[in-house]
Each structure stands twice: as C-alpha cells, then as structure tokens.
Write an enzyme that holds these catalytic residues in place. Structure first.
Site, short mmCIF file in Angstrom:
data_model
loop_
_atom_site.label_atom_id
_atom_site.label_comp_id
_atom_site.label_asym_id
_atom_site.label_seq_id
_atom_site.Cartn_x
_atom_site.Cartn_y
_atom_site.Cartn_z
N HIS A 146 0.82 -1.21 0.00
CA HIS A 146 0.00 0.00 0.00
C HIS A 146 0.86 1.26 0.00
O HIS A 146 1.62 1.50 0.94
CB HIS A 146 -0.88 -0.04 1.24
N HIS B 104 -1.13 10.86 -1.78
CA HIS B 104 -2.45 10.42 -1.33
C HIS B 104 -3.40 11.59 -1.04
O HIS B 104 -4.53 11.62 -1.52
CB HIS B 104 -2.32 9.56 -0.07
#
Length: 290
Positions: free
Chosen positions: A39, A81
């Site tokens: 991730h 992100h």
C-alpha cells in the site's frame, strides 16, 4: 451510461488498436493464496508514495504496489495520497504563506522542492513527491505491477484520460501490462466507468462496499470490488465471486488496509483475491502460516 462514440474516439487517440482482455485473474495467474499488494509502496517502512517506498517493497520481494494520483496547478500528475501537501511534506516551512497547501495550488516545480521523506525519518530526508512518469519508470525498473488509484477525480476534470496518456507514453498500455500488470481503481464509480469506457481492456476496481443487491450494476464496468476489510464477510466475498465482471471473469476483491496477522487470517479465510497492506511482510508471513 457513457458517451461511447466519444469514448471510442478518445480510445483511438490513446493507442487502442485492438481489444486486449485480461487473460486470467490476478489471483489465478500467480497464487492460490491472496496477492499481497504494498500500500503506497512498503509504507510502514518508507515514506508513502515515494520512490523509496517502491524500492523498499521490491527489496522485500513484493511484486505488486499501490499508489495514488493527483494533479498539480500546471497540469502534471503526481503521486500523493492527500489533496493537501501538509501531512507528508515540509510545504508549511517552504511556503508558509500558501495555506491550505492544496496539491492543485502548486506547480510541479514547486512541489519538486519539497522534502517528502523527513516526516517519516531522517534517513529519508530529501525524498520527493514523484511525478507519475517518474513513478512508472521506477516500477518498470523494479519489474513490479501496479494498482493505481485515481484520487478525488471530481477535483481534476479529465484526469482519467490524462492518466491513460501517461501510462501509454511509459509503455504500460501494451498487451503484457494490460493483461497482467495493471489495475486502475477509484472511490468514484463515474471515474471507474470513464476508464472502462476509454480502455475496456484495462482491469478496473471500484473502492467501496456496495450493497449486495447493487453488485450486478458495478460488475458492468468494474472487475474488482475493493472493500475495506472491516466491512466484509465470507458471504459478501462469495456474492462478489458469484458475479462475472466486464471481461467475463469472476469478480475479484482486493481488501484494505490489512496490517496485522489476525486481520490477514480473517480476510484470507473469506477468500479474498488480494490484500492491500502497509506491512506486506506481516501479511505474507500470516498467509504462509495458514
């Protein structure tokens, strides 16, 4: 649902010469156990979404990584992100008068000045927010595979076409990559639909946990239903697998963000196809022990 003639024209511009369908599920192609996807790179061990995190995942032996894509003020795609630079860079220090420090308010050159590593640890001082082009080059160099997330597409009109253009320019829309090395996902169903309309050969994932009764609608344009691990059950995973996606293969599920052995065993027990994790080594050990 989509403007197919316009999509077909755009697809031609993006270099589609023939429909290339994924030949097998990511799960069936490589593993009898869930795939382990790092991730934002190996983000428990290196600053998320940086080249260092990609390299750390590669050094640990992980083939699949996940990232996030947003757009700068001057139209460049970068890998980060948050839609805000504050959490993972020193933007407040470098540009103290530019609050609220949104990615879309800074040029690529300005973002390239920021330190995206020191917040994580002094050994990563000087790490940068990579452009998508830089990131794809590193993933290619490492012989890795990618789950690419289009973040907040409502903020960036046309980001789907632009993302596909970068992928094409970096050699990621050929038969080999499309068939087994790439998934594009988003929390926006409309964004996933757009990607599917532009490049129906690419494997796509919808991020979320739709009601079971709604799954057939998502199966029209998404190959995966990628739900948080706290929201799923064995019955829900079975309901996903009972449907076929747009490529005629059973729907898949990559679940996130699973960082402990106990949660890994639980998710694997449900029969998920992939586990997205900040701690890929922990997940790998837990899967191997089962």
């Amino acid at each position: 649902m989509y403007a197919r003639p316009a999509a077909a024209t755009t697809a031609a511009l993006l270099g589609v010469s023939a429909l290339i369908l994924p030949t097998a599920s990511a799960h069936a192609a490589e593993h009898d156990e869930p795939l382990v996807i790092a991730h934002r790179g190996a983000s428990a061990y290196a600053p998320e979404n940086t080249l260092a995190a990609v390299d750390r995942a590669a050094d640990m032996g992980f083939r699949w990584v996940e990232n996030d894509v947003q757009r700068t003020k001057d139209g460049e795609l970068v890998v980060i992100h948050d839609d805000n630079l504050k959490r993972t860079t020193n933007v407040e220090e470098v540009f103290p008068d530019r609050a609220p420090w949104k990615v879309a308010d800074f040029t690529t050159a300005e973002i390239a000045r920021l330190d995206a590593g020191s917040w994580f640890g002094p050994e990563y001082a000087g790490a940068r927010v990579p452009t998508l082009k830089q990131y794809m080059n590193r993933v290619s160099h490492n012989h890795q595979k990618l789950v690419l997330e289009i973040k907040k597409p409502e903020l960036y009109p046309g980001i789907e076409q632009q993302t596909l253009r970068v992928l094409r320019n970096e050699g990621w829309l050929d038969r080999t990559h499309v068939s087994s090395k790439l998934v594009i996902q988003s929390f926006s169903a409309q964004s996933v639909q757009t990607v599917h309309a532009l490049r129906p050969d690419i494997k796509t994932g919808f991020l979320g946990t739709p009601a079971t009764a709604d799954l057939p609608k998502y199966a029209e344009f998404a190959d995966q239903i990628n739900a948080t691990h706290t929201s799923i059950s064995a019955d829900y995973v079975s309901a996903i697998h009972a449907l076929k996606g747009p490529h005629g293969k059973p729907l898949e599920i990559f679940t996130w963000t699973v960082d402990t052995a106990a949660n890994t065993r639980r998710a694997a027990g449900f029969g998920v196809d992939g586990i997205i994790t900040n701690t890929p080594d922990v997940v790998r050990r837990a899967v191997a022990e089962d």
